[in-house]
Design an enzyme around this catalytic site. Structure first.
Site: not given
Length: 429
Positions: A22, A131, A408
């Site tokens: 991914k 982040r 995800r």
């Protein structure tokens, strides 16, 4: 909303095919912005993040088509994706799309390099700390971009194009490295990225950019030298196997016992994690078809680990290791150095009977004789799969809620584990 039901106690035996990574597939898809020819990607995983990014790229006018599967496997494995950005019709990435995942912010650099302008929402994604995107913006400004913040959007322009520069990141950032690397591939002159991320997914993107016509030295090192090209071409590229999925299933086998071939896995992509697994009592063997992982009767040993950028132990396997250590014969310590607030799985593991004490960025895990199934709730992508690992060894039934987090980053996890003997099923609402 879907749930996953697991009845623990079954050993895992068989073969699990490892999907494309991914964390490489997403920036590789974004790299299609850089050329007006077709970029063909093989081994693209079927994930909700991939679908979300495809929607964003469609919004720019990029044509995305998908087909293909491995012989004998279910629909969706090893897909081939064709991305054609003959014309970029819109350079805005709206909040409602970018908020679904942070990686979509990486479109900023390629849009600037190709079109000279971009308007990209500040990102959302997993709630594992702030982040910030300051390193992304610092790097792009060094290349000559003018950047303003407007109502939650980054508005960037470079009407005369980007120009190469030397950029030293004060700390390692995978996302900022991706963003600046892709932008630099179309910048005038030479760009040097110092203290670049060395993660294999960065190298995978760099190799694809080389195939598209960029000149890049220092791939897989912490210093990247990129000589930009006026134009990049289309190419074909196979996404490398997912090292986080590999490590996750390896820890699941170590947790339950048994023997599983992780088909297509590459040990060089996660050697530090495999070393920790062997220290904990698992056997890992490299074969021509992938990695064979086994634990047959031996007890789990405690380990002490701190997460760090590649090539050290990855933060994206921290939660999975913590689940494994809940059954170790002794006390383990796990220190998280990459992201703050990435211990949200601790309280959910405690619901299964885990004994975990937190002190700042360190978790002390005291192994218990048994875990007991219970309803639990996924809080983010990696935390959710740690609950799956714990549930596989727990007595009785565990029901995992909010499994959209799993979708995800893990392709059909219930199918892959179920084919190896796990009592696991998805329950649709």
């Amino acid at each position: 909303m879907d749930r996953i039901r697991i009845v623990g106690g079954n050993r895992l035996n068989g073969t699990i095919p490892i999907s494309g990574a991914k964390n490489a597939a997403l920036p590789l898809m974004i790299a299609a912005i850089l050329t007006d020819e077709t970029l063909t990607l093989h081994n693209v995983p079927r994930l909700s993040d991939v679908r979300s990014l495809a929607q964003i790229l469609n919004n720019f006018g990029i044509d995305v088509t998908v087909a293909g599967k491995r012989a004998g496997q279910g629909e969706g494995y090893a897909r081939t994706m064709h991305l054609s950005a003959a014309e970029i019709v819109d350079t805005t990435a709206p909040y409602e799309l970018v908020a679904k995942m942070r990686a979509s912010f990486w479109v900023l650099g390629p849009l600037l390099a190709r079109c000279g302008k971009a308007r990209v929402s500040l990102p959302g994604g997993c709630a594992i700390g702030t982040r910030p995107v300051d390193l992304h913006l610092m790097g792009l400004e060094a290349l000559g971009a003018k950047i303003e913040l407007d109502a939650g959007y980054v508005v960037a322009s470079a009407p005369d194009g980007l120009t190469g520069a030397t950029i030293r990141f004060p700390k390692v950032s995978v996302g900022a490295t991706h963003n600046v690397l892709m932008a630099a591939a179309r910048a005038k002159g030479t760009t040097v990225i110092e203290n670049a991320a060395r993660e294999p997914e960065v190298g995978d993107v760099a190799r694809c950019l080389v195939a598209m016509g960029a000149e890049i030295d220092g791939i897989d090192t912490d210093t990247l030298v990129i000589r930009g090209a006026d134009r990049l071409t289309g190419t074909e590229h196979a996404v490398l196997p997912d090292r986080i999925e590999t490590g996750t299933y390896a820890m699941a086998v170590a947790m339950t016992g048994g023997e599983v071939l992780l088909e297509g896995a590459r040990g060089d992509l996660l050697q530090a994690a495999l070393d920790v697994l062997e220290e904990a009592g698992a056997e890992v063997t490299s074969t021509n078809n992938g990695l064979k992982v086994a634990r047959n009767g031996a007890a789990l040993h405690p380990v002490d680990v701190a997460t760090a950028p590649f090539p050290d132990f990855p933060t994206d396997l921290q939660a999975q290791l913590m689940a494994l250590m809940t059954r170790a014969d002794g006390v383990s310590t796990i220190t998280e150095t990459i992201f703050e607030n990435r211990f949200m799985h601790v309280q959910e593991l405690a619901r299964l009977g885990a004994d975990i004490a937190l002190d700042g960025d360190t978790a002390t895990v005291t192994g218990v004789d048994k875990l007991i199934g219970a309803p639990v709730m996924a809080t983010d992508l990696r935390a959710s799969v740690s609950l799956i690992i714990a549930a596989l060894a727990a007595e009785g039934e565990t029901m995992v809620q909010r499994v959209y987090h799993l979708d995800r980053g893990f392709e059909r996890i219930e199918e892959k584990l179920g084919n190896c003997g796990a009592a696991i099923e998805r329950i649709s609402a």
